[in-house]
Design an enzyme around this catalytic site. Structure first.
Site, PDB file in Angstrom:
ATOM      1  N   TYR A  51       0.763  -1.160  -0.006  1.00 43.17           N
ATOM      2  CA  TYR A  51      -0.084   0.054  -0.010  1.00 43.17           C
ATOM      3  C   TYR A  51       1.011   1.155   0.057  1.00 43.17           C
ATOM      4  O   TYR A  51       1.437   1.620   0.974  1.00 43.17           O
ATOM      5  CB  TYR A  51      -1.008   0.179   1.279  1.00 43.17           C
ATOM      6  N   LEU A  93     -17.240  -3.289   2.130  1.00 39.01           N
ATOM      7  CA  LEU A  93     -18.118  -2.190   1.648  1.00 39.01           C
ATOM      8  C   LEU A  93     -17.840  -2.173  -0.070  1.00 39.01           C
ATOM      9  O   LEU A  93     -18.271  -1.036  -0.485  1.00 39.01           O
ATOM     10  CB  LEU A  93     -17.722  -0.750   2.322  1.00 39.01           C
ATOM     11  N   ILE A 140     -12.684  -5.313   7.534  1.00 40.23           N
ATOM     12  CA  ILE A 140     -11.668  -4.640   7.756  1.00 40.23           C
ATOM     13  C   ILE A 140     -11.750  -3.383   7.082  1.00 40.23           C
ATOM     14  O   ILE A 140     -11.048  -3.045   5.770  1.00 40.23           O
ATOM     15  CB  ILE A 140     -10.374  -5.200   7.794  1.00 40.23           C
ATOM     16  N   LYS A 163     -12.083   0.278   5.249  1.00 45.74           N
ATOM     17  CA  LYS A 163     -11.029   1.422   5.347  1.00 45.74           C
ATOM     18  C   LYS A 163     -11.886   2.786   5.397  1.00 45.74           C
ATOM     19  O   LYS A 163     -12.823   2.842   4.488  1.00 45.74           O
ATOM     20  CB  LYS A 163      -9.958   1.579   3.981  1.00 45.74           C
ATOM     21  N   VAL A 192     -11.677   7.025   6.193  1.00 44.11           N
ATOM     22  CA  VAL A 192     -10.770   8.214   6.550  1.00 44.11           C
ATOM     23  C   VAL A 192     -11.753   9.200   7.358  1.00 44.11           C
ATOM     24  O   VAL A 192     -11.319   9.942   8.328  1.00 44.11           O
ATOM     25  CB  VAL A 192     -10.191   8.963   5.574  1.00 44.11           C
ATOM     26  N   ASN A 248     -18.778   2.872  11.492  1.00 40.81           N
ATOM     27  CA  ASN A 248     -18.266   1.547  11.373  1.00 40.81           C
ATOM     28  C   ASN A 248     -17.927   0.795  12.808  1.00 40.81           C
ATOM     29  O   ASN A 248     -18.359  -0.298  13.059  1.00 40.81           O
ATOM     30  CB  ASN A 248     -16.954   1.492  10.897  1.00 40.81           C
TER      31      ASN A 248
HETATM   32  P1  NDP Z   1     -13.766  -0.853   1.579  1.00 45.35           P
HETATM   33  O1  NDP Z   1     -14.670  -1.787   1.082  1.00 45.35           O
HETATM   34  O2  NDP Z   1     -13.207  -0.877   2.954  1.00 45.35           O
HETATM   35  O3  NDP Z   1     -14.067   0.510   1.115  1.00 45.35           O
HETATM   36  C1  NDP Z   1     -13.603   1.652   1.336  1.00 45.35           C
HETATM   37  C2  NDP Z   1     -14.399   3.043   1.138  1.00 45.35           C
HETATM   38  O4  NDP Z   1     -15.540   2.888   1.961  1.00 45.35           O
HETATM   39  C3  NDP Z   1     -13.524   4.162   1.241  1.00 45.35           C
HETATM   40  O5  NDP Z   1     -13.987   4.895   0.296  1.00 45.35           O
HETATM   41  C4  NDP Z   1     -14.339   4.866   2.530  1.00 45.35           C
HETATM   42  O6  NDP Z   1     -14.304   6.154   2.525  1.00 45.35           O
HETATM   43  C5  NDP Z   1     -15.720   4.146   2.482  1.00 45.35           C
HETATM   44  N1  NDP Z   1     -16.481   3.872   3.495  1.00 45.35           N
HETATM   45  C6  NDP Z   1     -15.953   3.547   4.889  1.00 45.35           C
HETATM   46  N2  NDP Z   1     -16.749   3.457   5.901  1.00 45.35           N
HETATM   47  C7  NDP Z   1     -17.806   4.083   5.336  1.00 45.35           C
HETATM   48  C8  NDP Z   1     -19.203   4.225   5.849  1.00 45.35           C
HETATM   49  N3  NDP Z   1     -19.367   3.998   7.161  1.00 45.35           N
HETATM   50  N4  NDP Z   1     -19.940   4.635   4.986  1.00 45.35           N
HETATM   51  C9  NDP Z   1     -19.743   4.830   3.623  1.00 45.35           C
HETATM   52  N5  NDP Z   1     -18.589   4.710   2.987  1.00 45.35           N
HETATM   53  C10 NDP Z   1     -17.728   4.236   3.848  1.00 45.35           C
HETATM   54  O7  NDP Z   1     -12.562  -1.095   0.600  1.00 45.35           O
HETATM   55  P2  NDP Z   1     -10.743  -1.469   0.785  1.00 45.35           P
HETATM   56  O8  NDP Z   1     -10.588  -1.748  -0.672  1.00 45.35           O
HETATM   57  O9  NDP Z   1     -10.300  -0.399   1.398  1.00 45.35           O
HETATM   58  O10 NDP Z   1     -10.729  -2.561   1.657  1.00 45.35           O
HETATM   59  C11 NDP Z   1     -10.721  -2.793   3.055  1.00 45.35           C
HETATM   60  C12 NDP Z   1      -9.273  -2.942   3.463  1.00 45.35           C
HETATM   61  O11 NDP Z   1      -9.069  -4.364   3.232  1.00 45.35           O
HETATM   62  C13 NDP Z   1      -8.234  -2.451   2.704  1.00 45.35           C
HETATM   63  O12 NDP Z   1      -8.106  -1.062   2.971  1.00 45.35           O
HETATM   64  C14 NDP Z   1      -7.202  -3.293   2.847  1.00 45.35           C
HETATM   65  O13 NDP Z   1      -6.712  -2.977   4.307  1.00 45.35           O
HETATM   66  C15 NDP Z   1      -7.625  -4.443   2.793  1.00 45.35           C
HETATM   67  N6  NDP Z   1      -7.535  -5.293   1.543  1.00 45.35           N
HETATM   68  C16 NDP Z   1      -6.961  -6.358   1.054  1.00 45.35           C
HETATM   69  C17 NDP Z   1      -6.692  -6.700   0.103  1.00 45.35           C
HETATM   70  C18 NDP Z   1      -5.968  -8.062  -0.134  1.00 45.35           C
HETATM   71  O14 NDP Z   1      -5.586  -8.617  -1.131  1.00 45.35           O
HETATM   72  N7  NDP Z   1      -5.424  -8.849   1.002  1.00 45.35           N
HETATM   73  C19 NDP Z   1      -7.213  -6.034  -1.072  1.00 45.35           C
HETATM   74  C20 NDP Z   1      -8.032  -4.942  -1.004  1.00 45.35           C
HETATM   75  C21 NDP Z   1      -8.381  -4.575   0.471  1.00 45.35           C
HETATM   76  P3  NDP Z   1     -13.431   7.041   3.425  1.00 45.35           P
HETATM   77  O15 NDP Z   1     -12.223   6.464   3.310  1.00 45.35           O
HETATM   78  O16 NDP Z   1     -13.532   8.589   2.554  1.00 45.35           O
HETATM   79  O17 NDP Z   1     -14.006   7.318   4.673  1.00 45.35           O
END
Ligand code: NDP
Length: 296
Positions: A63, A204, A252, A254, A256, A264
């Protein structure tokens, strides 16, 4: 706020580590450290999450080329003991010696002397035996407490489980959300037989059209409205719902934006009743056959 009644997932005791209970919702860090938003906002989000009980933080050397680990390092300065810290090694860095060096680089960026869990990010061409040997050395050196894998499908997990040391694999981190249920057919049952919790990434649905389709789906909106929660909270509560009577999934997300972090954390207290689950099952049916593992 998280308390003893909120769902927890237990990592079984190993020959080296005691049983570990974890909150069923943690914090992801993909896209942190990229300069998309200010670093201080990212640091604050992670610290806010920690304070609200989202104590598992998931990162990876991938990342932002280590930038996300640096953000986590700043967030955890002076409070490392409050977090269960997870990071991941690239498959091409998962060799007998290269995994040791990759882990040491991660530790430096994270400003800590140990990871609670170190994952192989996805299956690669380096023999798994070598990676397990490196993970075991890292454990002996106190640099990692447990190891696990990510993006392993049935065949890969079976191959791992058959290796010496394979039984110590703590989790498999794979993509799982309401719109992507393929793992429920064969992978999740295998993990349950192995006693291996699921770490659900992209709970999400990350972003984009699929996300819009899910959040805007009439059944999702109606069920969420009926429970007085947001679609995101519904998706999280769904991802961590007990399977066969046991809590064995950690989501998990993510986040901000502070209101996202707060939503969450409070999703940990949402209980989905049978009626809600049936309605979601009808709109997003479970798979009836083996599906290829979804990845991003
Ligand atoms: P997510 O499904 O967690 O979605 C993240 C998005 O959702 C961001 O834009 C965030 O916005 C938004 N969000 C978070 N909380 C809310 C809420 N309560 N309401 C509305 N929108 C919300 O996607 P990720 O791809 O980030 O997956 C989560 C984590 O999984 C990653 O960050 C990483 O650590 C891990 N991962 C692992 C992978 C692997 O290959 N092992 C691959 C992909 C992810 P904002 O940030 O603006 O708040």
């Amino acid at each position: 706020m998280v308390d003893a009644s909120t769902p927890q997932v237990v990592l079984p005791a190993t020959s080296h580590e005691p049983l570990q209970a974890l909150p069923a919702i943690g914090q992801g860090t993909w896209f942190m450290g990229e300069g998309l938003v200010s670093r201080s906002d990212e640091v604050r989000a992670l610290q806010h999450g920690l304070e609200l009980g989202l104590t598992l933080i998931d990162s990876a050397e991938m990342y932002a080329d280590g930038g996300a680990e640096e953000v986590v390092g700043v967030a955890l300065a002076g409070r490392r003991d409050q977090a269960f810290l997870v990071s991941k090694v690239y498959p091409w860095n998962a060799g007998r010696d290269s995994a040791i060096a990759a882990c040491e680089r991660s530790l430096k960026r994270l400003g800590t002397d140990h990871l609670d869990l170190y994952l192989l990010h996805w299956p690669g061409s380096i023999p798994l035996e070598e990676t397990l040997e490196a993970f075991d050395r890292l454990r002996e050196q106190g640099k990692i407490r447990r190891y696990g894998v990510s993006n392993f499908d049935v065949d890969e997990l079976e191959a791992l489980a058959a290796l010496p040391g394979g039984e110590a694999c703590a989790v498999n981190q794979v993509l799982y959300h309401l719109g992507s249920r393929g793992i429920e057919h064969s992978l999740r049952p295998l993990m349950q037989r192995l006693g291996m919790p699921l770490m659900a990434y992209c709970p999400l649905a990350q972003a984009g059209q699929l996300r819009q389709d899910l959040f805007g789906h009439p059944v999702v909106s109606e069920v969420a409205d009926g429970l007085g929660i947001t679609p995101a909270q519904l998706l999280l509560a769904w991802a961590i719902r007990p399977a066969n009577g046991r809590c064995d999934a950690i989501a998990i997300p993510k986040a901000v934006q502070p209101q996202h972090v707060e939503q969450n954390a409070s999703a940990l207290t949402v209980r989905l009743d049978d009626e809600a689950l049936v309605r979601l099952d009808q709109a997003f049916p479970a798979p009836t056959g083996k599906m290829p593992l979804d990845i991003v």
